[in-house]
Design an enzyme around this catalytic site. Structure first.
Site, mmCIF file in Angstrom:
data_model
loop_
_atom_site.group_PDB
_atom_site.id
_atom_site.type_symbol
_atom_site.label_atom_id
_atom_site.label_comp_id
_atom_site.label_asym_id
_atom_site.label_seq_id
_atom_site.Cartn_x
_atom_site.Cartn_y
_atom_site.Cartn_z
ATOM 1 N N ASP A 96 4.040 -26.557 21.175
ATOM 2 C CA ASP A 96 4.212 -27.208 22.461
ATOM 3 C C ASP A 96 3.567 -26.303 23.501
ATOM 4 O OD1 ASP A 96 5.811 -28.877 20.965
ATOM 5 O OD2 ASP A 96 7.572 -28.712 22.264
ATOM 6 N N HIS A 152 2.914 -23.648 14.575
ATOM 7 C CA HIS A 152 2.732 -24.244 13.256
ATOM 8 C C HIS A 152 1.266 -24.238 12.836
ATOM 9 C CE1 HIS A 152 6.879 -26.037 13.235
ATOM 10 N NE2 HIS A 152 6.712 -25.833 14.540
ATOM 11 N N SER A 253 5.132 -17.731 26.016
ATOM 12 C CA SER A 253 3.981 -16.873 25.797
ATOM 13 C C SER A 253 2.719 -17.704 25.677
ATOM 14 C CB SER A 253 4.192 -16.006 24.565
ATOM 15 O OG SER A 253 3.296 -14.918 24.582
#
Length: 291
Positions: A96, A152, A253
């Site tokens: 995201d 991912h 981050s």
């Protein structure tokens, strides 16, 4: 009150002062310790304060109650919450994120924001690794504090090497990126070198940030932060399927993703697009031009 505080935090000078002109590593260590306190009152209060200041969406979280603020930071999602684009021509977003600077890699130069260049070889700590992506495409993906913090595999791939580089923990928001030259090259980071099944190299550079600033990798060691052990290069042969969990940050981050020539941003992706993990990020095509 919330709007008034929001206006204060939005002030660039004040925001930069509050998030950077403090003992960053000390503050990061203190918050890291505090966030792990498993006391119900502390956990509820700290999560409430965090949600007050950040846009935290827990609707997709696998759990509804958390033992600590840290557990909420690193939450997993319910199955199916982030479906992965199945098109083999597509590299999915690993996380995201908000799309930041992106474009063609011009020699050894990329940008953290428009007009703020840095050297890819410095980011990776390896000139040879940087040359493999010359003329290719880079995309900067910023994870805010309230987002889902796992990342991912963008495609079926093999992780061949991780290079950990110790460093500072500057905030990585746009305000800091405008003021701190070569910020990504100064912060703690991990360059994750991967190869797709057809031999195409890709690189994911996980850049830590202020407050907690810990990088964890599922295919390497989930018990310890990557910084434990110090700067080093680790050879691997970890095979992951598209969408597999690669690791997580313990606060907001950035991931800088690098691909060679032959990829373009997927339709509708631009700065400052909001993406979810698994959505199309890059597709086979002609490399994008600098923005």
């Amino acid at each position: 009150m919330r709007k008034a505080i929001g206006r204060l935090v939005a002030n660039e000078d004040l925001n930069f002062l509050l998030t950077n002109r403090l003992p960053r590593r000390l503050a990061t260590n203190v918050i890291g310790w505090f966030s792990k306190i498993e006391q119900p009152l502390v956990a509820r209060a700290s999560i409430a304060v965090w949600r007050f200041f950040s846009d935290v969406d827990l609707a997709d979280a696998e759990q509804t109650h958390f033992k600590s603020m840290h557990a909420c930071f690193v939450r997993t999602l319910r199955p199916g919450a982030r479906p992965v684009d199945p098109d083999p021509q597509v590299l999915a977003s690993p996380c995201d994120a908000i799309v930041g600077a992106h474009g063609q890699i011009a020699g050894d130069e990329v940008h953290q924001i428009k007009g703020a260049p840095y050297r890819l070889s410095e980011l990776l700590g390896d000139a040879d690794a940087a040359r493999a992506f010359e003329g290719g495409t880079y995309v900067t993906l910023r994870l805010t504090a309230g987002m889902y913090h796992h990342f991912h595999a963008p495609h079926d791939l093999t992780v061949e090497q991780v290079t950990y580089i110790s460093g500072d923990c500057w905030n990585v928001n746009p305000i800091a990126l405008k003021r701190v030259e070569r910020l990504f090259c100064k912060n703690e980071r991990a360059a994750i070198r991967c190869r797709l099944d057809d031999g195409t190299p890709i690189m994911l550079v996980a850049v830590a940030a202020v407050l907690v600033a810990s990088i964890r990798l599922t295919f390497l060691d989930t018990k310890n932060a990557l910084r434990i052990g110090g700067p080093r290069t680790i050879a691997l042969h970890a095979q992951l399927a598209k969408g597999d969990d690669m690791g997580w940050f313990e606060h907001g981050s950035t991931i800088v993703m690098l691909v060679p020539r032959g990829f373009d941003l997927a339709a509708g992706v631009d700065s400052p697009s909001r993406l979810y993990a698994g959505e199309p990020l890059l597709a086979a095509g002609i490399a994008v031009q600098p923005t």
